[in-house]
Motif scaffolding. Structure first.
Motif, PDB file in Angstrom:
ATOM      1  N   PHE A 174       0.853  -1.192   0.000  1.00  0.00           N
ATOM      2  CA  PHE A 174       0.000   0.000   0.000  1.00  0.00           C
ATOM      3  C   PHE A 174       0.888   1.241   0.000  1.00  0.00           C
ATOM      4  N   TRP A 175       0.348   2.353  -0.550  1.00  0.00           N
ATOM      5  CA  TRP A 175       1.063   3.632  -0.443  1.00  0.00           C
ATOM      6  C   TRP A 175       0.064   4.777  -0.492  1.00  0.00           C
ATOM      7  N   TRP A 176       0.508   5.932   0.030  1.00  0.00           N
ATOM      8  CA  TRP A 176      -0.301   7.155   0.048  1.00  0.00           C
ATOM      9  C   TRP A 176       0.289   8.108  -0.983  1.00  0.00           C
ATOM     10  N   TRP A 181      -5.078   6.567  -0.785  1.00  0.00           N
ATOM     11  CA  TRP A 181      -4.413   5.283  -0.622  1.00  0.00           C
ATOM     12  C   TRP A 181      -4.528   4.484  -1.913  1.00  0.00           C
ATOM     13  N   GLU A 182      -3.446   3.802  -2.262  1.00  0.00           N
ATOM     14  CA  GLU A 182      -3.433   2.961  -3.455  1.00  0.00           C
ATOM     15  C   GLU A 182      -2.792   1.613  -3.124  1.00  0.00           C
ATOM     16  N   THR A 183      -3.161   0.609  -3.907  1.00  0.00           N
ATOM     17  CA  THR A 183      -2.604  -0.733  -3.775  1.00  0.00           C
ATOM     18  C   THR A 183      -2.587  -1.373  -5.153  1.00  0.00           C
ATOM     19  N   GLU A 207      -7.261   0.555  -6.490  1.00  0.00           N
ATOM     20  CA  GLU A 207      -6.411  -0.450  -7.106  1.00  0.00           C
ATOM     21  C   GLU A 207      -5.836   0.120  -8.401  1.00  0.00           C
ATOM     22  N   VAL A 208      -4.508   0.018  -8.547  1.00  0.00           N
ATOM     23  CA  VAL A 208      -3.851   0.616  -9.707  1.00  0.00           C
ATOM     24  C   VAL A 208      -2.863  -0.379 -10.305  1.00  0.00           C
ATOM     25  N   VAL A 214       6.063   4.692  -9.474  1.00  0.00           N
ATOM     26  CA  VAL A 214       5.007   5.339  -8.703  1.00  0.00           C
ATOM     27  C   VAL A 214       5.454   5.591  -7.268  1.00  0.00           C
ATOM     28  N   LEU A 215       6.371   4.784  -6.775  1.00  0.00           N
ATOM     29  CA  LEU A 215       6.811   4.931  -5.389  1.00  0.00           C
ATOM     30  C   LEU A 215       7.593   6.209  -5.175  1.00  0.00           C
ATOM     31  N   ALA A 216       8.143   6.781  -6.235  1.00  0.00           N
ATOM     32  CA  ALA A 216       8.840   8.063  -6.119  1.00  0.00           C
ATOM     33  C   ALA A 216       7.877   9.177  -5.738  1.00  0.00           C
TER      34      ALA A 216
END
Length: 272
Positions: A174-176, A181-183, A207-208, A214-216
């Motif tokens: 998961f990340w913000w 929030w996305e997963t 959900e993506v 994307v983590l950057a």
């Protein structure tokens, strides 16, 4: 037929021979299984897809009560049972349900301080027919986990063969980002965790399908499952151990962890 996992399993068991089956790992607190209905529902979905008879609720529900006091993990393994040579499945199947209860101690330091993770070289194969299931064919995860021996690296992130993020070797991701929030989407491969399912019911989590870039853009990143709870990621390395990204822990980003730990009976991490 249910039996402890220590029981003798014949060589013609299809779970042993072909990975033909499913498993669940359930956190049990003082004899009460957490997220139990979701674990049973996932096993039921998997059994339907694989064409396996589903154990009865009576057969399953008696097992967590045998745990007694304290924190335990109940592992369930459902195989198609014994079969002849070759891949052709026996009909009708006579499934074999194995189980084990073991003591468990969580790792609060990882809840509080966060973890370092790395990218895995291995790419997950795309197979929509099995996407989301916790099936016994886990060689990809075994190979990915064998890529490192550094005890400071808690987990490895996995992409699929097209380069999209999927999960960690044994946890969901998961990340913000951009105030939401996305997963990763799990319609092509990966395990749809029961904690992930419960969190998506409680919060709006999109959900993506995106690669590691994307983590950057993420303000915070988390890994979680229904046994360990949620770990914040503070550092991501590439497969060679080179730093890719760092994240600073902030109390306002712990909303996801707070809900996860409420669901599992774990303490809320205090403000730092």
């Amino acid at each position: 037929m249910s039996r402890p996992v220590e029981a003798w399993v014949p060589i013609d068991d299809r779970g042993l021979a072909y990975g033909d089956g499913l498993f669940e790992t359930v956190l049990v607190r003082d004899g009460t299984p957490l997220l139990w209905s979701r674990h049973k529902a996932r096993m039921s979905r998997g059994a339907e897809i694989l064409g396996l008879p589903v154990p009865s609720d009576a057969e399953l529900d008696r097992l967590p009560g045998m745990a007694g006091a304290g924190l335990k993990v109940l592992k369930l393994i459902l195989t198609r049972g014994s079969g002849g040579p070759g891949y052709a499945a026996p009909y009708p199947a006579k499934p074999r349900l194995l189980w084990q209860l073991s003591h468990f101690a969580p790792q609060p330091v990882r809840w509080e301080r966060g973890i370092k993770v790395r990218l895995c070289r291995l790419r997950l194969g795309i197979q929509p027919a099995l996407a989301g299931l916790k099936h016994l064919n886990r060689l990809e995860n075994v190979l990915a986990r064998s890529e490192w021996n550094d005890p400071d690296v808690a987990e490895g992130l996995l992409c699929d063969s097209q380069g999209d993020l999927v999960e960690a070797t044994s946890m969901n991701l998961f990340w913000w980002r951009q105030e939401r929030w996305e997963t990763p989407r799990l319609d092509r491969c990966g395990v749809a965790g029961t904690l992930r399912d419960a969190l998506m019911e409680r919060l709006r989590i999109e959900e993506v399908s995106m690669g590691t870039e994307v983590l950057a853009e993420a303000e915070c990143v988390w890994l979680g499952n229904s046994v360990q709870g949620l770990w914040p990621v503070v550092r991501l390395d590439d497969a060679e151990g080179n730093l890719q990204y760092r994240w600073q822990l902030k109390r306002e980003h712990r909303a996801l962890q707070d809900i996860a730990h409420e669901l599992l009976g774990y303490p809320v991490v205090p403000k730092s």
